[in-house]
Design a protein around this motif. Structure first.
Motif, PDB file in Angstrom:
ATOM      1  N   TRP A  94      39.064  39.734  39.476  1.00  0.00           N
ATOM      2  CA  TRP A  94      39.419  38.464  39.783  1.00  0.00           C
ATOM      3  C   TRP A  94      40.772  38.058  40.117  1.00  0.00           C
ATOM      4  O   TRP A  94      41.470  38.628  39.376  1.00  0.00           O
ATOM      5  CB  TRP A  94      38.642  37.654  38.777  1.00  0.00           C
ATOM      6  CG  TRP A  94      37.254  37.748  38.639  1.00  0.00           C
ATOM      7  CD1 TRP A  94      36.769  38.120  37.248  1.00  0.00           C
ATOM      8  CD2 TRP A  94      36.377  37.244  39.396  1.00  0.00           C
ATOM      9  NE1 TRP A  94      35.435  38.084  37.476  1.00  0.00           N
ATOM     10  CE2 TRP A  94      34.861  37.495  38.573  1.00  0.00           C
ATOM     11  CE3 TRP A  94      36.163  36.783  40.660  1.00  0.00           C
ATOM     12  CZ2 TRP A  94      33.673  37.257  39.278  1.00  0.00           C
ATOM     13  CZ3 TRP A  94      34.987  36.737  41.115  1.00  0.00           C
ATOM     14  CH2 TRP A  94      33.792  36.946  40.483  1.00  0.00           C
ATOM     15  N   LEU A  95      41.046  37.341  41.082  1.00  0.00           N
ATOM     16  CA  LEU A  95      42.456  37.111  41.270  1.00  0.00           C
ATOM     17  C   LEU A  95      43.038  35.711  41.099  1.00  0.00           C
ATOM     18  O   LEU A  95      44.087  35.302  41.718  1.00  0.00           O
ATOM     19  CB  LEU A  95      42.814  37.136  43.005  1.00  0.00           C
ATOM     20  CG  LEU A  95      42.438  38.702  43.435  1.00  0.00           C
ATOM     21  CD1 LEU A  95      42.489  39.045  44.904  1.00  0.00           C
ATOM     22  CD2 LEU A  95      43.271  39.839  42.511  1.00  0.00           C
ATOM     23  N   TRP A  96      42.267  34.972  40.414  1.00  0.00           N
ATOM     24  CA  TRP A  96      42.470  33.627  40.128  1.00  0.00           C
ATOM     25  C   TRP A  96      43.792  33.374  39.509  1.00  0.00           C
ATOM     26  O   TRP A  96      44.358  32.557  39.557  1.00  0.00           O
ATOM     27  CB  TRP A  96      41.176  32.731  39.270  1.00  0.00           C
ATOM     28  CG  TRP A  96      40.038  32.853  40.119  1.00  0.00           C
ATOM     29  CD1 TRP A  96      38.919  33.726  39.761  1.00  0.00           C
ATOM     30  CD2 TRP A  96      39.380  32.354  41.350  1.00  0.00           C
ATOM     31  NE1 TRP A  96      37.924  33.503  40.392  1.00  0.00           N
ATOM     32  CE2 TRP A  96      38.183  32.556  41.503  1.00  0.00           C
ATOM     33  CE3 TRP A  96      40.107  31.628  42.196  1.00  0.00           C
ATOM     34  CZ2 TRP A  96      37.567  32.293  42.553  1.00  0.00           C
ATOM     35  CZ3 TRP A  96      39.454  31.153  43.333  1.00  0.00           C
ATOM     36  CH2 TRP A  96      38.299  31.480  43.618  1.00  0.00           C
ATOM     37  N   ASP A  97      44.192  34.333  38.573  1.00  0.00           N
ATOM     38  CA  ASP A  97      45.237  34.295  37.316  1.00  0.00           C
ATOM     39  C   ASP A  97      45.992  35.138  37.867  1.00  0.00           C
ATOM     40  O   ASP A  97      46.936  35.600  36.756  1.00  0.00           O
ATOM     41  CB  ASP A  97      44.677  34.178  35.986  1.00  0.00           C
ATOM     42  CG  ASP A  97      45.662  33.683  35.062  1.00  0.00           C
ATOM     43  OD1 ASP A  97      46.480  32.817  35.679  1.00  0.00           O
ATOM     44  OD2 ASP A  97      45.875  34.330  34.014  1.00  0.00           O
ATOM     45  N   TYR A  98      46.148  36.100  38.940  1.00  0.00           N
ATOM     46  CA  TYR A  98      46.839  37.058  39.415  1.00  0.00           C
ATOM     47  C   TYR A  98      48.123  36.340  40.167  1.00  0.00           C
ATOM     48  O   TYR A  98      48.030  35.677  40.749  1.00  0.00           O
ATOM     49  CB  TYR A  98      46.203  37.856  40.472  1.00  0.00           C
ATOM     50  CG  TYR A  98      46.959  39.276  40.945  1.00  0.00           C
ATOM     51  CD1 TYR A  98      47.052  40.274  40.194  1.00  0.00           C
ATOM     52  CD2 TYR A  98      47.552  39.078  42.026  1.00  0.00           C
ATOM     53  CE1 TYR A  98      47.902  41.281  40.554  1.00  0.00           C
ATOM     54  CE2 TYR A  98      48.356  40.061  42.463  1.00  0.00           C
ATOM     55  CZ  TYR A  98      48.233  41.326  41.870  1.00  0.00           C
ATOM     56  OH  TYR A  98      49.149  42.306  42.378  1.00  0.00           O
ATOM     57  N   PRO A  99      49.468  36.982  39.592  1.00  0.00           N
ATOM     58  CA  PRO A  99      49.785  38.333  39.031  1.00  0.00           C
ATOM     59  C   PRO A  99      49.972  38.053  37.332  1.00  0.00           C
ATOM     60  O   PRO A  99      50.456  38.894  36.643  1.00  0.00           O
ATOM     61  CB  PRO A  99      50.877  38.991  39.805  1.00  0.00           C
ATOM     62  CG  PRO A  99      51.609  37.769  39.871  1.00  0.00           C
ATOM     63  CD  PRO A  99      50.612  36.505  40.554  1.00  0.00           C
ATOM     64  N   ALA A 100      49.506  36.824  37.131  1.00  0.00           N
ATOM     65  CA  ALA A 100      49.964  36.681  35.437  1.00  0.00           C
ATOM     66  C   ALA A 100      49.371  37.373  34.672  1.00  0.00           C
ATOM     67  O   ALA A 100      49.482  37.757  33.666  1.00  0.00           O
ATOM     68  CB  ALA A 100      49.693  34.871  35.183  1.00  0.00           C
ATOM     69  N   SER A 101      47.964  37.612  35.049  1.00  0.00           N
ATOM     70  CA  SER A 101      46.988  38.670  34.133  1.00  0.00           C
ATOM     71  C   SER A 101      46.866  39.916  34.968  1.00  0.00           C
ATOM     72  O   SER A 101      46.916  39.945  36.054  1.00  0.00           O
ATOM     73  CB  SER A 101      45.731  37.870  34.071  1.00  0.00           C
ATOM     74  OG  SER A 101      45.034  37.669  35.326  1.00  0.00           O
TER      75      SER A 101
END
Length: 326
Positions: A94-101
């Motif tokens: 999942w890229l919704w919170d990328y690159p923070a996660s």
């Protein structure tokens, strides 16, 4: 050589693995079944050669549901007596919170929930706004090197972003994406059948069709009670209204509407697999009937459903997930 009773296999892109033409999804499936019924379904699927399972940890973005469907799949697979080498696992990044996660950390958690330490392939998922495509490719390459999976694809990216990813990977000697998982059905064709993706398919990209039954609407469940996929272009009501016409086509072929919908996607020359979400054995058996329909009337299907194309001139061929034509 194909074993009698088993579904055909196709290569998932020129550089990808061979997969069965059907794969079973996990969203709103395993967590809607009794354990015994799920075990029977998994065993029947693998016995028919349908050993591709798309399993995700639904905990980010629009899918922040904290569902246990992935955990249940792992338990059901074990109870069905499957060894890890008996099936192909397709995971999600999942890229919704990328690159923070961290993609690597998230995947390891997701794999652990299933009860394994590796996938066979993964799909880099949907995203909103801008994405550092080169960084995604580099991060994916590190995971391939670490043995977490061997091939990968993207989920509803624009053709331009995917072309950038492939070009960067090849220039840097990294593993490029070999397939695209796209919304595709008799109603939603603009992106997978458009010219931008057509060029990528001609270059060897594979297609994995998803949401082929529009959450069950194209199978006759016109008002699904469960949550279903997004509606790019806002055409769902138009799709619902077109069901009687789909039913007439199916009746003319001596088939079910679901079989027509599934078989249609398999007529695309780039389609390697069609993902279906089933929560009953009868649905699985009905979907298998699409292969007989394809063999008998494959050359007629496209013309028969030509008028059911609902996102023509609504969703742009070069669009990504959730974007509409101007």
């Amino acid at each position: 050589m194909e074993v009698a009773g088993q579904v055909p296999r196709r290569r998932l892109g020129a550089a990808g693995p061979e997969v069965p033409v059907f794969g079973l999804g996990s969203w709103n499936t395993w967590d809607r079944m009794e354990t015994g019924a799920a075990v029977e379904l998994v065993r029947a699927a693998v016995d028919h050669g349908v050993n591709l399972f798309d399993v995700a940890h639904y905990n980010f973005g629009p899918h922040a549901e904290n569902a246990r469907t992935d955990v249940i799949f792992g338990q059901v697979a074990a109870e069905a007596g499957l060894r890890r080498e008996d099936y192909l696992l397709c995971g999600k990044l999942w890229l919704w919170d990328y690159p923070a996660s961290s993609l690597s950390d998230a995947l390891k958690v997701a794999l652990g929930r299933v009860g394994t330490d590796r996938a066979d392939m993964v799909v880099a998922g949907d995203f909103f706004g801008e994405l550092d495509v080169r960084r995604v490719v580099a991060d994916v390459a590190e995971m391939v090197a670490a043995g977490l999976f061997t091939s990968w694809g993207v989920n509803n990216w624009s053709a331009a972003d995917l072309r950038l990813a492939i070009g960067f990977a090849r220039a840097e000697g990294l593993v490029p994406p070999s397939f695209a998982q796209l919304k595709y059905s008799v109603a939603r064709r603009s992106v997978p059948e458009g010219e931008p993706y057509g060029g990528l398919f001609a270059d060897g990209l594979g297609l994995q069709a998803s949401d082929v039954l529009e959450g069950g609407i194209l199978a006759g469940k016109l008002n699904p009670e469960r949550k279903i996929g997004a509606d790019p272009g806002g055409i769902r009501e138009r799709i619902r209204d077109s069901f009687p016409a789909l039913k007439r086509v199916a009746d003319g072929f001596g088939a079910t509407p679901a079989q027509v919908a599934v078989a249609y996607c398999l007529t695309h020359p780039a389609t390697a697999s069609v993902l279906v979400g089933v929560s009953r054995r009868e649905q699985f058996d009905d979907n298998l009937g699409a292969l007989d329909l394809l063999a008998r009337h494959g050359d007629e299907l496209r013309a028969a459903v030509a008028d059911l194309w609902a996102d023509r001139d609504v969703v742009a061929p070069d669009a990504s997930w959730g974007t509409e034509a101007p």
